[in-house]
Design a protein around this motif. Structure first.
Motif, PDB file in Angstrom:
ATOM      1  N   GLY A  67      -1.542  31.796  10.648  1.00  0.00           N
ATOM      2  CA  GLY A  67      -1.133  31.593   8.913  1.00  0.00           C
ATOM      3  C   GLY A  67       0.227  31.551   8.786  1.00  0.00           C
ATOM      4  N   GLU A  68       1.075  30.790   9.783  1.00  0.00           N
ATOM      5  CA  GLU A  68       2.301  30.519   9.666  1.00  0.00           C
ATOM      6  C   GLU A  68       2.854  29.621   8.758  1.00  0.00           C
ATOM      7  OE1 GLU A  68       1.928  32.370  13.920  1.00  0.00           O
ATOM      8  OE2 GLU A  68       0.935  30.485  12.702  1.00  0.00           O
ATOM      9  N   ALA A  69       3.836  29.486   8.006  1.00  0.00           N
ATOM     10  CA  ALA A  69       4.208  28.715   6.901  1.00  0.00           C
ATOM     11  C   ALA A  69       4.404  27.130   7.675  1.00  0.00           C
ATOM     12  CB  ALA A  69       5.412  29.141   6.249  1.00  0.00           C
ATOM     13  N   ALA A  70       4.980  27.353   8.992  1.00  0.00           N
ATOM     14  CA  ALA A  70       5.130  26.205   9.515  1.00  0.00           C
ATOM     15  C   ALA A  70       4.034  25.372  10.100  1.00  0.00           C
ATOM     16  CB  ALA A  70       5.803  26.302  10.896  1.00  0.00           C
ATOM     17  N   VAL A  71       2.831  26.019  10.176  1.00  0.00           N
ATOM     18  CA  VAL A  71       1.300  25.483  10.508  1.00  0.00           C
ATOM     19  C   VAL A  71       1.142  24.522   9.313  1.00  0.00           C
ATOM     20  CG1 VAL A  71      -0.925  25.906  11.269  1.00  0.00           C
ATOM     21  CG2 VAL A  71       0.943  27.138  12.382  1.00  0.00           C
ATOM     22  N   ASP A  72       0.976  25.516   8.238  1.00  0.00           N
ATOM     23  CA  ASP A  72       0.662  24.862   7.119  1.00  0.00           C
ATOM     24  C   ASP A  72       1.275  23.709   6.561  1.00  0.00           C
ATOM     25  OD1 ASP A  72      -1.408  27.151   6.773  1.00  0.00           O
ATOM     26  OD2 ASP A  72      -0.008  28.273   5.405  1.00  0.00           O
ATOM     27  N   LEU A  73       2.758  23.772   6.670  1.00  0.00           N
ATOM     28  CA  LEU A  73       3.497  22.389   6.318  1.00  0.00           C
ATOM     29  C   LEU A  73       3.251  21.547   7.288  1.00  0.00           C
ATOM     30  CD1 LEU A  73       7.008  24.285   5.948  1.00  0.00           C
ATOM     31  CD2 LEU A  73       5.776  23.069   4.002  1.00  0.00           C
ATOM     32  N   TRP A  74       3.127  21.628   8.465  1.00  0.00           N
ATOM     33  CA  TRP A  74       2.931  20.625   9.331  1.00  0.00           C
ATOM     34  C   TRP A  74       1.188  19.902   9.040  1.00  0.00           C
ATOM     35  CZ3 TRP A  74       4.777  16.670  11.518  1.00  0.00           C
ATOM     36  CH2 TRP A  74       4.129  16.011  12.405  1.00  0.00           C
ATOM     37  N   VAL A  75       0.228  20.784   8.723  1.00  0.00           N
ATOM     38  CA  VAL A  75      -1.158  20.250   8.673  1.00  0.00           C
ATOM     39  C   VAL A  75      -1.132  19.472   7.173  1.00  0.00           C
ATOM     40  CG1 VAL A  75      -3.501  21.146   7.951  1.00  0.00           C
ATOM     41  CG2 VAL A  75      -2.125  22.184   9.791  1.00  0.00           C
ATOM     42  N   LYS A  76      -0.084  19.925   6.267  1.00  0.00           N
ATOM     43  CA  LYS A  76      -0.263  19.172   4.991  1.00  0.00           C
ATOM     44  C   LYS A  76       0.427  17.796   5.096  1.00  0.00           C
ATOM     45  CE  LYS A  76      -0.576  22.942   1.935  1.00  0.00           C
ATOM     46  NZ  LYS A  76       0.371  24.099   1.071  1.00  0.00           N
ATOM     47  N   GLN A  77       1.557  17.743   5.732  1.00  0.00           N
ATOM     48  CA  GLN A  77       2.314  16.597   6.334  1.00  0.00           C
ATOM     49  C   GLN A  77       1.777  15.646   7.059  1.00  0.00           C
ATOM     50  OE1 GLN A  77       6.189  17.542   7.390  1.00  0.00           O
ATOM     51  NE2 GLN A  77       6.523  19.230   5.632  1.00  0.00           N
ATOM     52  N   SER A  78       1.104  16.067   8.034  1.00  0.00           N
ATOM     53  CA  SER A  78       0.360  15.344   9.045  1.00  0.00           C
ATOM     54  C   SER A  78      -1.060  14.912   8.999  1.00  0.00           C
ATOM     55  CB  SER A  78       0.472  15.830  10.573  1.00  0.00           C
ATOM     56  OG  SER A  78      -0.178  17.161  10.759  1.00  0.00           O
ATOM     57  N   ASN A  79      -1.830  15.449   7.997  1.00  0.00           N
ATOM     58  CA  ASN A  79      -3.194  15.494   8.196  1.00  0.00           C
ATOM     59  C   ASN A  79      -3.990  15.781   9.422  1.00  0.00           C
ATOM     60  OD1 ASN A  79      -3.474  14.749   5.282  1.00  0.00           O
ATOM     61  ND2 ASN A  79      -2.832  12.609   5.799  1.00  0.00           N
ATOM     62  N   ASP A  80      -3.204  16.594  10.396  1.00  0.00           N
ATOM     63  CA  ASP A  80      -3.815  17.152  11.384  1.00  0.00           C
ATOM     64  C   ASP A  80      -4.631  18.461  10.996  1.00  0.00           C
ATOM     65  OD1 ASP A  80      -4.627  17.316  14.032  1.00  0.00           O
ATOM     66  OD2 ASP A  80      -2.311  17.437  14.424  1.00  0.00           O
ATOM     67  N   ASP A  81      -5.254  19.027  11.841  1.00  0.00           N
ATOM     68  CA  ASP A  81      -5.821  20.342  11.675  1.00  0.00           C
ATOM     69  C   ASP A  81      -5.266  21.258  12.369  1.00  0.00           C
ATOM     70  OD1 ASP A  81      -7.630  20.796  14.000  1.00  0.00           O
ATOM     71  OD2 ASP A  81      -8.244  18.752  13.293  1.00  0.00           O
ATOM     72  N   ALA A  82      -5.300  22.515  12.139  1.00  0.00           N
ATOM     73  CA  ALA A  82      -4.574  23.657  12.569  1.00  0.00           C
ATOM     74  C   ALA A  82      -5.180  23.995  14.293  1.00  0.00           C
ATOM     75  CB  ALA A  82      -4.743  25.030  12.020  1.00  0.00           C
ATOM     76  N   ASP A  83      -6.310  23.409  14.505  1.00  0.00           N
ATOM     77  CA  ASP A  83      -6.709  23.485  15.919  1.00  0.00           C
ATOM     78  C   ASP A  83      -6.103  22.649  16.986  1.00  0.00           C
ATOM     79  OD1 ASP A  83      -8.931  25.250  15.020  1.00  0.00           O
ATOM     80  OD2 ASP A  83     -10.320  23.359  14.863  1.00  0.00           O
ATOM     81  N   HIS A  84      -5.227  21.841  16.214  1.00  0.00           N
ATOM     82  CA  HIS A  84      -4.443  21.008  17.243  1.00  0.00           C
ATOM     83  C   HIS A  84      -2.995  21.307  17.125  1.00  0.00           C
ATOM     84  CE1 HIS A  84      -7.897  18.358  16.683  1.00  0.00           C
ATOM     85  NE2 HIS A  84      -7.801  18.406  17.728  1.00  0.00           N
ATOM     86  N   VAL A  85      -2.592  22.498  16.591  1.00  0.00           N
ATOM     87  CA  VAL A  85      -1.392  23.113  16.176  1.00  0.00           C
ATOM     88  C   VAL A  85      -0.923  24.372  17.306  1.00  0.00           C
ATOM     89  CG1 VAL A  85       0.479  23.823  14.740  1.00  0.00           C
ATOM     90  CG2 VAL A  85      -1.068  21.973  14.072  1.00  0.00           C
ATOM     91  N   GLY A  86       0.000  24.348  18.021  1.00  0.00           N
ATOM     92  CA  GLY A  86       0.579  25.415  18.485  1.00  0.00           C
ATOM     93  C   GLY A  86       1.828  26.120  17.990  1.00  0.00           C
ATOM     94  N   VAL A  87       1.988  27.387  18.076  1.00  0.00           N
ATOM     95  CA  VAL A  87       3.194  27.867  17.465  1.00  0.00           C
ATOM     96  C   VAL A  87       4.217  28.162  18.617  1.00  0.00           C
ATOM     97  CG1 VAL A  87       4.403  29.712  16.162  1.00  0.00           C
ATOM     98  CG2 VAL A  87       1.834  28.701  15.548  1.00  0.00           C
ATOM     99  N   LEU A  88       5.363  27.954  18.731  1.00  0.00           N
ATOM    100  CA  LEU A  88       6.393  28.079  19.738  1.00  0.00           C
ATOM    101  C   LEU A  88       6.963  29.562  19.141  1.00  0.00           C
ATOM    102  CD1 LEU A  88       8.599  26.401  22.265  1.00  0.00           C
ATOM    103  CD2 LEU A  88       9.827  27.944  20.394  1.00  0.00           C
TER     104      LEU A  88
END
Length: 167
Positions: A67-88
């Protein structure tokens, strides 16, 4: 300086390094009451340590989105889904090891892992952590927005969100 995967045998050394970084830099703003639990979160996908001699001097983790803001921002900007995002996350290096590129090398290990797993890495960093921001920007991470990092019992601090470069 050796960068290698984190093992359970590294936990005490990594916790000691975390407390040292907190004492010198005020990072992290949470987690130092129980540093071993903070480092070894169930949300960690993979982690690495920097070792100098026989001492752990740094750490980084790639974590599942929570639920990090960076994940939400990237998903909205890239149209990717959170399953393809990791958090450093959980990146820290003791002051005496910073001139040896430990932070950069830890980040490179995390980025390499994420690419192999098909994950795009994002992170948020508190505005007060200017040296970390300089490192991310020097390594090509791109600012994708701003947020507020909430911690403790109602405390908050401004933060900036970044996404890893594609190459």
């Amino acid at each position: 300086m050796i960068i290698r995967p984190f093992t359970n045998n590294d936990l005490a050394g990594a916790a000691a390094a975390l407390v040292e970084v907190h004492d010198t830099d005020g990072y992290p703003v949470e987690g130092v009451d129980d540093p071993e639990s903070w480092i070894k979160s169930e949300d960690v996908l993979a982690a690495w340590v920097a070792e100098s001699g026989s001492r752990i001097v740094g750490h980084v983790a790639v974590m599942k989105p929570q639920g990090e803001a960076a994940v939400d921002l990237w998903v909205k900007q890239s149209n990717d889904d959170a399953d393809h995002v990791g958090v450093l996350a959980r990146l820290f290096v003791v002051q005496s090891a910073r001139k040896q590129a430990a932070g950069q090398r830890l980040m490179e290990a995390a980025v390499s892992y994420a690419r192999a797993q098909g994950l795009r890495l994002v992170l948020d960093v508190m505005v007060k952590d200017a040296s970390a921001i300089r490192l991310y920007e020097r390594l090509g991470w791109r600012k994708i927005g701003e947020t507020v990092h909430h911690f403790g019992s109602g405390d908050a601090i401004p933060a900036v969100c970044y996404v890893a470069p594609t190459t």
